[in-house]
Structures are given as structure tokens and as C-alpha cells.
Design a protein around this motif. Structure first.
Motif, PDB file in Angstrom:
ATOM      1  N   UNK A  51      42.498  30.276  50.167  1.00 47.41           N
ATOM      2  CA  UNK A  51      42.184  31.278  49.141  1.00 47.41           C
ATOM      3  C   UNK A  51      43.384  32.185  48.897  1.00 47.41           C
ATOM      4  N   UNK A  52      44.060  32.600  49.970  1.00 46.74           N
ATOM      5  CA  UNK A  52      45.206  33.508  49.826  1.00 46.74           C
ATOM      6  C   UNK A  52      46.297  32.894  48.946  1.00 46.74           C
ATOM      7  N   UNK A  53      46.510  31.591  49.072  1.00 47.17           N
ATOM      8  CA  UNK A  53      47.561  30.928  48.286  1.00 47.17           C
ATOM      9  C   UNK A  53      47.175  30.755  46.824  1.00 47.17           C
ATOM     10  N   UNK A  54      45.913  30.912  46.502  1.00 49.16           N
ATOM     11  CA  UNK A  54      45.482  30.864  45.097  1.00 49.16           C
ATOM     12  C   UNK A  54      46.090  32.006  44.285  1.00 49.16           C
ATOM     13  N   UNK A  55      46.532  33.048  44.975  1.00 43.68           N
ATOM     14  CA  UNK A  55      47.030  34.236  44.283  1.00 43.68           C
ATOM     15  C   UNK A  55      48.557  34.309  44.228  1.00 43.68           C
ATOM     16  N   UNK A  56      49.229  33.256  44.651  1.00 40.57           N
ATOM     17  CA  UNK A  56      50.691  33.269  44.573  1.00 40.57           C
ATOM     18  C   UNK A  56      51.147  33.557  43.141  1.00 40.57           C
ATOM     19  N   UNK A  57      52.128  34.426  43.044  1.00 40.81           N
ATOM     20  CA  UNK A  57      52.750  34.842  41.781  1.00 40.81           C
ATOM     21  C   UNK A  57      51.948  35.868  40.994  1.00 40.81           C
ATOM     22  N   UNK A  58      50.766  36.268  41.475  1.00 40.23           N
ATOM     23  CA  UNK A  58      50.058  37.383  40.830  1.00 40.23           C
ATOM     24  C   UNK A  58      50.914  38.639  40.983  1.00 40.23           C
ATOM     25  N   UNK A  59      51.102  39.424  39.935  1.00 43.50           N
ATOM     26  CA  UNK A  59      51.994  40.592  40.009  1.00 43.50           C
ATOM     27  C   UNK A  59      51.546  41.638  41.031  1.00 43.50           C
ATOM     28  N   UNK A  60      52.531  42.216  41.691  1.00 38.45           N
ATOM     29  CA  UNK A  60      52.292  43.375  42.550  1.00 38.45           C
ATOM     30  C   UNK A  60      52.197  44.616  41.668  1.00 38.45           C
ATOM     31  N   UNK A  61      51.091  45.338  41.779  1.00 36.65           N
ATOM     32  CA  UNK A  61      50.912  46.597  41.051  1.00 36.65           C
ATOM     33  C   UNK A  61      50.196  47.573  41.971  1.00 36.65           C
ATOM     34  N   UNK A  62      50.759  48.763  42.141  1.00 36.95           N
ATOM     35  CA  UNK A  62      50.154  49.790  42.995  1.00 36.95           C
ATOM     36  C   UNK A  62      49.160  50.636  42.204  1.00 36.95           C
ATOM     37  N   UNK A  63      48.298  51.335  42.932  1.00 35.95           N
ATOM     38  CA  UNK A  63      47.373  52.345  42.379  1.00 35.95           C
ATOM     39  C   UNK A  63      46.341  51.758  41.414  1.00 35.95           C
ATOM     40  N   UNK A  64      45.979  50.499  41.579  1.00 36.58           N
ATOM     41  CA  UNK A  64      45.009  49.903  40.652  1.00 36.58           C
ATOM     42  C   UNK A  64      43.583  50.386  40.911  1.00 36.58           C
ATOM     43  N   UNK A 253      59.347  41.689  46.013  1.00 34.96           N
ATOM     44  CA  UNK A 253      59.389  40.540  45.099  1.00 34.96           C
ATOM     45  C   UNK A 253      58.566  40.776  43.833  1.00 34.96           C
ATOM     46  N   UNK A 254      57.774  41.860  43.830  1.00 34.32           N
ATOM     47  CA  UNK A 254      56.940  42.227  42.676  1.00 34.32           C
ATOM     48  C   UNK A 254      55.841  41.212  42.393  1.00 34.32           C
ATOM     49  N   UNK A 255      55.393  40.509  43.434  1.00 37.29           N
ATOM     50  CA  UNK A 255      54.328  39.518  43.249  1.00 37.29           C
ATOM     51  C   UNK A 255      53.816  39.064  44.612  1.00 37.29           C
ATOM     52  N   UNK A 256      52.738  38.314  44.600  1.00 35.39           N
ATOM     53  CA  UNK A 256      52.240  37.686  45.818  1.00 35.39           C
ATOM     54  C   UNK A 256      53.148  36.508  46.148  1.00 35.39           C
ATOM     55  N   UNK A 257      53.597  36.478  47.384  1.00 38.33           N
ATOM     56  CA  UNK A 257      54.572  35.468  47.786  1.00 38.33           C
ATOM     57  C   UNK A 257      54.411  35.145  49.271  1.00 38.33           C
ATOM     58  N   UNK A 258      54.703  33.912  49.617  1.00 38.17           N
ATOM     59  CA  UNK A 258      54.835  33.522  51.014  1.00 38.17           C
ATOM     60  C   UNK A 258      56.310  33.729  51.349  1.00 38.17           C
ATOM     61  N   UNK A 259      56.599  34.769  52.122  1.00 32.45           N
ATOM     62  CA  UNK A 259      57.985  35.188  52.339  1.00 32.45           C
ATOM     63  C   UNK A 259      58.857  34.021  52.790  1.00 32.45           C
ATOM     64  N   UNK A 260      59.994  33.801  52.133  1.00 38.31           N
ATOM     65  CA  UNK A 260      60.886  32.712  52.535  1.00 38.31           C
ATOM     66  C   UNK A 260      61.528  32.953  53.895  1.00 38.31           C
ATOM     67  N   UNK A 261      61.745  34.220  54.245  1.00 38.73           N
ATOM     68  CA  UNK A 261      62.304  34.533  55.566  1.00 38.73           C
ATOM     69  C   UNK A 261      61.177  34.610  56.584  1.00 38.73           C
ATOM     70  N   UNK A 262      61.516  34.463  57.855  1.00 33.75           N
ATOM     71  CA  UNK A 262      60.501  34.583  58.896  1.00 33.75           C
ATOM     72  C   UNK A 262      60.073  36.044  59.021  1.00 33.75           C
TER      73      UNK A 262
END
Length: 282
Positions: A51-64, A253-262
């Protein structure tokens, strides 16, 4: 026709709040699609990560959660911050696990996670500090905090929080309602002085011990040494061949992402992040 059916179902079923959730049609469609797809995944699938990966690339927005003058249950799957991302994924996960696959079921789960005791939405009952969130949802049987073995849980965090009540002007709704400040201070006092074992970043390594301690889909709670705060960021644990990674709604990254770094590399890039606490969802 389907959207009118969903709306009618919500009106009939969502009786725990005097105010209906605030959302747009796209949100309800997204919820229903993910619930449908996730309910059909093969057994053995890590459902939280699915389920978490379904949201990859959804924009990061604060205070929603604060578009209004009064608190409402905000359902927004189009814009996520680190906390609303975790809440969104876990509400969906709990629905699928329980076989409750309506939009109203999702709203009930989201409210349960977000507000003290799962009660009606109110700003002073929203679990603003993530330690409060963890404690409340532990009591509700949603999760457990992992604090052993030692090692890697070699350090102790003593919680000391007052950020919200000493930075009132940073919170629009709170600044507009100064009469709410004492209630927020009471929330702070409930976790003041509590101690929790955590894994310092020196112990976040690609070892058999850590792989046996942290599981895929655990919530990684990154603590902070910033005065007045308990935590700084959170996301989901995802093991790769090179080590542990963080699946998160990233302001960098301004979005949902699986961090490339550890995660180890990530922590060492931030001097304000001494280590991690681990939350396991039931």
C-alpha cells in the motif's frame, strides 16, 4: 452513479462525528481502488509496503490538515506529509486486514489513528506529537513499540516537549484560538519525562542483528535533538540488498519516495537526528 452511492453510504455509516469528512471525489476513488487492489494481493505479500508504494511520487505538501478555521477529518491522498502519509497507509492497511472495504470504513480508521482515543475531530484532540500518537494507538491495540534487544537498542530518549506552546504563532489554528493552548500543554505534559529505548544511528547497519530486529513495513520514527520536540521525521522500513531504506513523504524530494540512500547515510546527513524508534503495526 457510483460516486452518489459512495456519498450516500458515507452519510449513512459515518456516525461517529458531527461533521462529515472533507475530501474531493478523487480521494474517495483512490481509497476505493487501493482497498480493492490490496484485498486481492497474494498471501505472503507485505501489505503495508504494498500500500505504501502505491503513493510513490505523490507530492509532499505540509499543513494539509488545517485548511479550515475549525477542525474536520481531512481526507487528502493527493498531498501528503510524513505523518499524513503514514496515517493514510495504515488506515488503508487496517481496512484491508479487517475486510472492511468502504470509504466510510476508511474514514473511521483514519479518525481512530489521528485523534486521541479515536474520538471526534478537534484540534486539541489531534495527536500532534508523534510520541502521543504512538502511546494512544498502542493503548487502542493498533501497534506496539519495539524497544529490544539491546543491542541495537543501546540508548534512551527522555521526552521533553513544549514546541507547540512556545511557538504558537507557527500554528495558524492555534494562534487564532489562544484558548486552546492550555489543552495542548496538557497533551505535552502527558508525555513529558517518558523514556523510550532507541537505536542510535551508529547501530543502524546492514547486519543480521538489525535485519532480525526491524521488519519490512515497520514505522521508522526518527527522533530529534531539537529542543522542545520529540521526533523529526518518519516513514516505513524497506530492506534492500545494501541495507535499510526509508519509504517516506520527503520534504527534500518534494514527493513520496523510497530513499535511494540507505537510512544510515540519511541519518548521518542530519546532525539533528540521533537515532530511530521502531513501531510495529498489528
Amino acid at each position: 452513479m457510483r460516486k452518489f452511492f459512495i456519498a450516500a453510504l458515507l452519510m449513512a455509516s459515518l456516525t461517529m462525528s458531527a461533521h462529515l469528512p472533507q475530501y474531493v471525489h478523487q480521494d474517495s476513488v483512490c481509497v476505493m481502488q487501493i482497498l480493492h487492489d490490496a484485498s486481492k494481493v497474494p498471501s505472503g505479500t507485505n501489505l503495508i509496503l504494498y500500500i505504501a508504494r502505491k503513493f510513490k511520487d505523490v507530492p509532499y505538501v505540509a499543513h494539509t490538515l488545517e485548511p479550515n478555521d475549525d477542525e474536520r477529518l481531512i481526507v487528502n491522498l493527493r498531498q501528503l506529509d510524513c505523518t499524513t502519509y503514514v496515517e493514510t497507509v495504515l488506515a488503508l492497511y487496517r481496512c484491508v486486514k479487517a475486510g472492511k472495504l468502504t470509504f466510510a470504513d476508511y474514514c473511521k480508521q483514519l479518525q481512530l489513528l489521528r485523534y486521541e482515543g479515536g474520538g471526534e475531530p478537534h484540534y486539541t484532540k489531534r495527536l500532534h506529537y508523534f510520541t502521543s500518537w504512538m502511546e494512544d494507538n498502542r493503548l487502542l491495540g493498533v501497534c506496539d513499540e519495539v524497544q529490544s534487544p539491546n543491542p541495537p537498542f543501546t540508548a534512551v530518549q527522555k521526552v521533553s516537549v513544549n514546541w507547540m506552546t512556545t511557538h504558537v504563532n507557527n500554528y495558524r489554528m492555534l494562534a487564532n484560538r489562544p484558548e486552546w493552548v492550555p489543552a495542548i500543554r496538557e497533551m505535552e505534559k502527558k508525555i513529558e519525562g517518558k523514556r523510550y529505548r532507541y537505536i542510535p544511528k551508529t547501530q543502524v547497519k546492514n547486519t543480521r542483528l538489525l535485519r532480525n530486529t526491524i521488519k519490512d513495513g515497520d514505522v521508522i520514527v526518527i527522533i530529534t535533538n531539537k529542543k522542545g520536540l520529540d521526533t523529526q521525521h518518519l516513514g516505513f522500513a524497506s530492506w534492500h540488498k545494501d541495507g535499510l531504506h526509508l519509504l517516506n513523504a520527503s520534504s527534500i524530494h518534494h514527493k513520496v519516495i523510497e530513499e535511494p540512500m540507505t537510512l544510515r547515510q540519511y541519518l548521518y546527513k542530519h546532525s539533528t537526528m540521533p537515532g530511530i524508534r521502531i513501531l510495529r503495526i498489528k
